[in-house]
Design a protein around this motif. Sequence first.
Motif: not given
Length: 388
Positions: A38-39, A64-65, A149-155, A355-360
């Motif tokens: 979804l992310m 965190t929005s 959204p990029a900051a939320q995903k990096v976190r 570039m996408h940030y996925a949580v492993p």
Amino acid sequence: MPHTDASMNALRQSGDELADATVAALFERGEMGSFNTLMRFFSTAGAPVPEGLPDVAREYLRATSSPPAWVDWEEMERARLFFIDNNVHISTALSFASMPACYLVPHVAKLLSTTHGLDYPSTRMAATGQFTVYLMRPDAFEAGSRFIPAAQKVRLLHASIRHHLARENRWDTETAGVPICQEDMIGGQMFFSLLVLDSLHRLGIHMSEEGAEAYYYAWRVVGAMLGVDQDAVPGSLDDARRFLDRYMIRHMGPSPEGVRLTRQLIDLYEDVVPGTLLDPVVPALVRYLVGDTCADWLDVPSAPAWDTLVKAMPHLLGVLETIEDRSPLGAWALDRLGHLTTLFELSSLTRGRVMHYAVPEHLRKEYGVPDAPPRTRRWTPPAATLAP
């Protein structure tokens, strides 16, 4: 309050409570896979939250929005104008000074090696560059921006790394502290702010006090959005100098991981530079910005002729700045050239992709541990300190 070794040791035992709790809950409920799917479609601020998102993730995104309530938007606008005025120089400093500085901290180099995939350095650099470009856009904090959204995903990515390494007992927290701990996150904030300003000064770039302070302030806002405890972050450039000096004295040194990461960085940028004639400029610029001792620790090649040539860069940049100061048309042309240069560098790294940030979901092999404000006064860096 000045930091001591005791206070910095305490920071080594702290992560990011909100993001860590979110990731732990997602893994406990087996929802990380659907969350990542979804992310990938949630990339602009203000867009509807994807349907089917786990409640804990929905609550995290809500919390965190938006940026911190204390943000001074006039100061942020000064920072944006500073970035526009110096974008190519800032990109140079981030690439050739800030990233190698991370590799000078052995436990950070080890963590980067274990979590980012040594075989794909362009992904790491592209994500960093894209993140910075998103930050300095006029709509960075408005609906439709990609920065929040990029900051939320990096976190969340950082929290997932802490979760995996701790759960699988693959990180010595007794010796190295919590992975991506508060001390290291503050250190990273210093690398991307104060160290960039130091590098611009070393390159002979004309900066006002107001511009330098605004740029540092912008990274305080970024740090807050990435889960860095701003109560522990130095509030002024003078205090930032003291923190960074103490941090580097505590931790910097040579490491095999630092050498390998630096070699990959040099190879990457030699590939970006057209042809091969100018390839030696890359290691020469790294050596010039980080200094000979640090460059030797990172095994940066030395070529006396090119090292000498790079030291002439401040004179050339001084001529360009004179043109910029005296000619509005010249200023426009140079700002436009800097913008296009930054976009070219970023597009070369991303191959035109977002570039996408996925949580492993687990530590796969590549993630595991295998075995312009007005130019009034020039900004002068705070004097170096020797931490006792």
